[in-house]
Design a protein around this motif. Structure first.
Motif, PDB file in Angstrom:
ATOM      1  N   GLU A  57      39.270  13.993  -2.834  1.00 18.63           N
ATOM      2  CA  GLU A  57      40.527  14.093  -3.578  1.00 18.63           C
ATOM      3  C   GLU A  57      40.891  12.753  -4.211  1.00 18.63           C
ATOM      4  O   GLU A  57      41.356  12.712  -5.364  1.00 18.63           O
ATOM      5  N   ARG A  58      40.700  11.677  -3.465  1.00 20.34           N
ATOM      6  CA  ARG A  58      41.056  10.359  -4.016  1.00 20.34           C
ATOM      7  C   ARG A  58      40.081   9.951  -5.118  1.00 20.34           C
ATOM      8  O   ARG A  58      40.473   9.277  -6.080  1.00 20.34           O
ATOM      9  N   GLU A  59      38.830  10.367  -4.983  1.00 20.05           N
ATOM     10  CA  GLU A  59      37.855  10.080  -6.036  1.00 20.05           C
ATOM     11  C   GLU A  59      38.242  10.824  -7.314  1.00 20.05           C
ATOM     12  O   GLU A  59      38.197  10.269  -8.420  1.00 20.05           O
ATOM     13  N   LYS A  60      38.650  12.073  -7.163  1.00 19.32           N
ATOM     14  CA  LYS A  60      39.062  12.854  -8.326  1.00 19.32           C
ATOM     15  C   LYS A  60      40.348  12.306  -8.940  1.00 19.32           C
ATOM     16  O   LYS A  60      40.505  12.270 -10.161  1.00 19.32           O
ATOM     17  N   ALA A  61      41.286  11.873  -8.085  1.00 17.43           N
ATOM     18  CA  ALA A  61      42.588  11.402  -8.577  1.00 17.43           C
ATOM     19  C   ALA A  61      42.468  10.150  -9.427  1.00 17.43           C
ATOM     20  O   ALA A  61      43.330   9.888 -10.273  1.00 17.43           O
ATOM     21  N   ARG A  62      41.421   9.366  -9.233  1.00 18.06           N
ATOM     22  CA  ARG A  62      41.301   8.115  -9.995  1.00 18.06           C
ATOM     23  C   ARG A  62      40.242   8.196 -11.095  1.00 18.06           C
ATOM     24  O   ARG A  62      39.947   7.192 -11.743  1.00 18.06           O
ATOM     25  N   GLY A 154      44.198   4.233  -3.779  1.00 14.29           N
ATOM     26  CA  GLY A 154      43.277   4.091  -4.898  1.00 14.29           C
ATOM     27  C   GLY A 154      41.861   3.780  -4.482  1.00 14.29           C
ATOM     28  O   GLY A 154      41.012   3.496  -5.335  1.00 14.29           O
ATOM     29  N   LEU A 155      41.567   3.851  -3.188  1.00 13.75           N
ATOM     30  CA  LEU A 155      40.238   3.529  -2.664  1.00 13.75           C
ATOM     31  C   LEU A 155      39.752   4.680  -1.789  1.00 13.75           C
ATOM     32  O   LEU A 155      40.538   5.311  -1.083  1.00 13.75           O
ATOM     33  N   GLU A 160      35.199  -0.250   0.554  1.00 13.10           N
ATOM     34  CA  GLU A 160      34.819  -0.098  -0.848  1.00 13.10           C
ATOM     35  C   GLU A 160      35.091  -1.387  -1.615  1.00 13.10           C
ATOM     36  O   GLU A 160      36.123  -2.036  -1.437  1.00 13.10           O
ATOM     37  N   LEU A 161      34.148  -1.752  -2.460  1.00 16.98           N
ATOM     38  CA  LEU A 161      34.289  -2.919  -3.327  1.00 16.98           C
ATOM     39  C   LEU A 161      34.717  -2.424  -4.703  1.00 16.98           C
ATOM     40  O   LEU A 161      33.983  -1.683  -5.360  1.00 16.98           O
ATOM     41  N   ALA A 162      35.913  -2.805  -5.151  1.00 21.39           N
ATOM     42  CA  ALA A 162      36.437  -2.294  -6.418  1.00 21.39           C
ATOM     43  C   ALA A 162      37.400  -3.302  -7.027  1.00 21.39           C
ATOM     44  O   ALA A 162      38.021  -4.098  -6.318  1.00 21.39           O
TER      45      ALA A 162
END
Length: 779
Positions: A57-62, A154-155, A160-162
């Motif tokens: 869900e968080r991957e889709k949201a961003r 947002g991660l 995670e490296l972002a």
């Protein structure tokens, strides 16, 4: 028998467990620790679906690419996003350059305000890396000033490296690769994704096979202290209890340990949940907030564990005659029956039989039949192993003193020995079956990449408009780069791209020096200034038709934001060349041009690829190459070549299996150690007596090793047979030829044996302490 009587008897058992003095507490605590470890893993398992769902869900949201054919027009509610992601020492770095185009530009999750040009927001893990000595090379590639951090929403994971970096001038690159304009974040596509039946089967089987050993361990843990419990039950009969009441009291004691185990298991889970945010396994990390068990599944665990403790205890005592003066189990036990033990795996195979040969072309596999069949086969291991141990140890005879002590102990309590290794046998059987299934279907999801790693190990796409030769020189001067092969690319057309009449003939146009051109063609001779026409067809069949001296061909600009085309006339004296497999495994067609033969007006139209040969003896050679690429253009992301490519979903399931297997192995070791300590504690007086009569400690230590080695050898043998059978059936279900990777089978059995050996070695120090003379003292 009414429920009130059951409640009173179970409650009496609970009181005995907690009010039985030091002995009762020790027994309850050991049971609780064993059950608690299993409960913690069960709670983790119930939390995993929520964790994976939250990550998705968080991957889709961003998500930050446009879902329309054309990006939206520039407005005060749009932002331009450039994908500047990279890789650092094997870890992906999610990088974005951003240019908001108005005050209402959308913000992604975890970001409160866009960074200014030259500033960036980073994830906590990336901030820690960049400010450490280990991140020095990455700092050169990401030279922005850190002004804040990205929030948890947002991660997708704690490791995670972002980063989001402020930039300008991105608007003119919107039509190019890796750059887009959006007016909102997120994936609006809610249509269900098509599932691959084989991948769905893999996922289901992995879950069942990882949870089965946990259930076996919990069932074994509630039976700790069985021999001492039987003596207490005889005393209970002496004061007037009947056999049924004695069994219910015993079940109450087991339930007390299970309830305490639920409390400990919840504590273990909460500790592990918090610790999960600080670890990364196989490139997967989560936030502690992700690991929230589904309420329904958590409730099921809370109800099922105490209920299982009661049922397992009643089942264990079904053949035990409890009399006021003792327990008949002290005599030679009756021989175990085989027929019903064989019935379990036979029924399991019968459930799986209708799906043989189904493959992926006949719809989804029946989940209930798959779960039922796999469970019955694995339960069959736990049912067959006590019978196998009993029959084998009954035939074992003379040997050393340690051997005889071990064999006699096993002959008197083969069931206890089998329970200790049941979980290991189930885990190994499951691992062998899964390994066979993964190995069998691997070639369906893993393909050869056709890239020639003997000639290059990294590929760099140079954006159109950036001088190819100058870029190649920069890489040639880069530390760790042994050789650079530079090939400029574009296409020629027989008609102007503005023409609306007729069909156009097209062919490839490749520019490079003689050394580079020989990587794609066999040339009779070559010197700077030559032009070649290839006999291969490349991506079209038009190349030979265009090879006519004086013919005008058209080359269009592919530079984002820059239109136009130039004319190129096929020169006289074009040399014929023979196409060969290039570095990427394909044959090229069209024309080859050396730099001196390239018209000046055509040079800006040529983009291209650089193929790097890396000296892997130089530490961080790949990182130096990536730093050079970032200096050329932040949008340039070099690609590491690999001999194979693997389906992302297949790889995710395999990663999940490895993570789960690590957790199950840890549980196996911890539970076995607790079980071994309980066995030694029950035999404290016997061990002290043997030492008092002159038995050497070394002999007793070896006897403990034999007592573990014999059942585990039999368990691993049975696990191999069941695992190979189940693996063959699963392969037949997927329509895959049956094959056995014996090296994997041996490695799986070796892992199981290594865990048991480690547990035995860890139990030796407590064994030495239990052999002291004061172990004979009684009150």
């Amino acid at each position: 028998m009414n429920l009130r009587q059951w409640g009173r008897d179970l409650g009496l058992g609970v009181r005995f467990a907690f009010a039985g003095g030091r002995e009762g507490w020790m027994r309850a605590v050991l049971t609780a620790v064993g059950v608690g470890l299993g409960v913690a893993l069960l709670l983790l398992s119930t939390a995993l679906p929520n964790a994976l769902s939250t990550r998705q869900e968080r991957e889709k949201a961003r998500q930050d690419y446009s879902f329309m054919e054309q990006p939206p027009a520039k407005a005060d509610n749009t932002v331009v996003i450039a994908d500047t992601g990279t890789t650092f020492r094997g870890d992906d770095v999610r990088g974005r350059e951003v240019e908001p185009e108005g005050p209402r530009a959308p913000l992604p999750p975890g970001v409160d305000a866009w960074p200014a040009k030259g500033d960036m927001l980073v994830s906590p893990a990336l901030k820690k890396l960049l400010t450490s000595d280990e991140g020095k090379l990455l700092r050169e590639r990401v030279p922005y000033r850190i002004t804040g951090t990205i929030g948890e929403s947002g991660l997708i994971g704690s490791h995670e490296l972002a980063y989001y970096a402020g930039a300008s001038g991105l608007g003119k690159l919107v039509d190019g690769p890796n750059v887009t304009r959006i007016d909102k974040f997120g994936d609006p596509d809610t249509s269900p994704e098509e599932t691959d039946p084989v991948l769905a089967l893999l996922n289901l089987v992995v879950i069942v096979m990882l949870l089965m050993p946990v259930a076996v361990f919990i069932a074994a843990a509630v039976r700790f202290g069985g021999e001492r419990r039987d003596r207490r039950l005889a005393a209970l009969r002496l004061v007037g209890a009947d056999g049924g009441m004695a069994r219910r009291v015993a079940a109450g004691e087991a339930m007390a340990g299970a309830l305490l185990g639920l409390v400990l298991g919840t504590g273990f889970f909460l500790i592990g949940r918090q610790a999960a945010g600080s670890v990364e396994v196989m490139g997967i990390s989560v936030w502690p907030s992700y690991l929230n068990p589904t309420p329904l599944l958590a409730t099921l665990v809370a109800v099922a564990v105490p209920a299982a403790a009661v049922l397992v205890t009643l089942f264990a005592l079904r053949g035990v005659v409890i009399e006021p003066l003792g327990v008949v189990r002290s005599a030679k036990p009756s021989r175990r029956r085989l027929w019903w033990r064989l019935l379990l795996p036979v029924v399991g195979l019968a459930l799986l039989y209708p799906m043989l040969g189904q493959g992926r072309s006949n719809g989804d596999f029946n989940q209930y039949l798959v779960v039922g069949g796999v469970l019955l086969l694995l339960v069959g291991v736990t049912a067959l192993l006590p019978w196998l141990v009993e029959r084998c140890v009954a035939r074992l005879g003379s040997g050393s003193v340690s051997w005889q002590l071990a064999v006699r102990r096993l002959q008197l309590s083969s069931g206890t020995a089998a329970r200790m290794v049941n979980g290991v046998a189930v885990a190994v059987a499951a691992a062998i079956a899964l390994q066979m299934l993964f190995a069998g279907v691997d070639d369906q999801y893993t393909k050869d990449s056709a890239q020639d790693l003997s000639r290059a190990q990294m590929q760099v796409r140079v954006p159109d408009g950036i001088p190819l030769a100058a870029t190649a020189r920069k890489f040639t001067e880069t530390k760790g780069v042994r050789k650079v092969i530079s090939l400029g690319e574009n296409y020629v057309s027989s008609l102007s791209f503005d023409s609306e009449s007729g069909s156009s003939l097209e062919a490839e146009l490749t520019v490079g020096d003689c050394g580079a051109l020989r990587e794609v063609a066999k040339l009779p001779s070559c010197r700077d200034g030559d032009v070649f026409a290839l006999d291969g067809y490349g991506y079209s069949n038009d190349g030979p038709k265009l090879n006519k001296p004086g013919k005008k061909l058209y080359v269009a600009s592919s530079v984002p934001g820059k239109s136009g085309e130039v004319t190129w006339t096929v020169p006289a004296g074009v040399i014929k060349g023979h196409s060969i497999k290039s570095l990427t495994g394909v044959e090229r067609g069209g024309f080859l041009i050396t730099p001196a033969a390239l018209p000046e007006n055509l040079a800006p139209m040529i983009g291209g690829q650089l193929y790097l040969s890396i000296d892997e003896s130089v530490p961080d050679a790949y990182e130096y190459a990536r730093n050079t690429a970032a200096k050329v253009n932040p949008l340039v992301d070099p690609i590491n070549w690999a001999s194979t490519t693997t389906s992302h979903k297949f790889d995710a399931i395999r990663t999940g299996l490895l993570v789960g297997a690590i957790c199950v192995l840890a549980l196996i070791g911890a539970s076995l150690l607790v079980s071994q300590l309980e066995q030694l504690r029950e035999r404290r007086k016997l061990l002290s007596s043997l030492v008092a009569f002159g038995t050497r400690r070394r002999t007793l230590g070896m006897s403990v090793l034999w007592q573990t080695a014999i059942p585990i050898a039999l368990g691993l043998l049975l696990a191999s047979v069941v695992g190979l059978t189940l693996g063959a059936v699963l392969l037949k279900m997927t329509g895959t030829p049956v094959g056995v990777d014996w090296a994997s089978v041996l490695s799986m059995t070796g892992c199981g044996a290594a865990v048991v050996l480690l547990v035995t070695l860890l139990s030796l120090p407590p064994l030495m302490r239990l052999m002291r003379p004061d172990g004979l003292r009684t009150e």
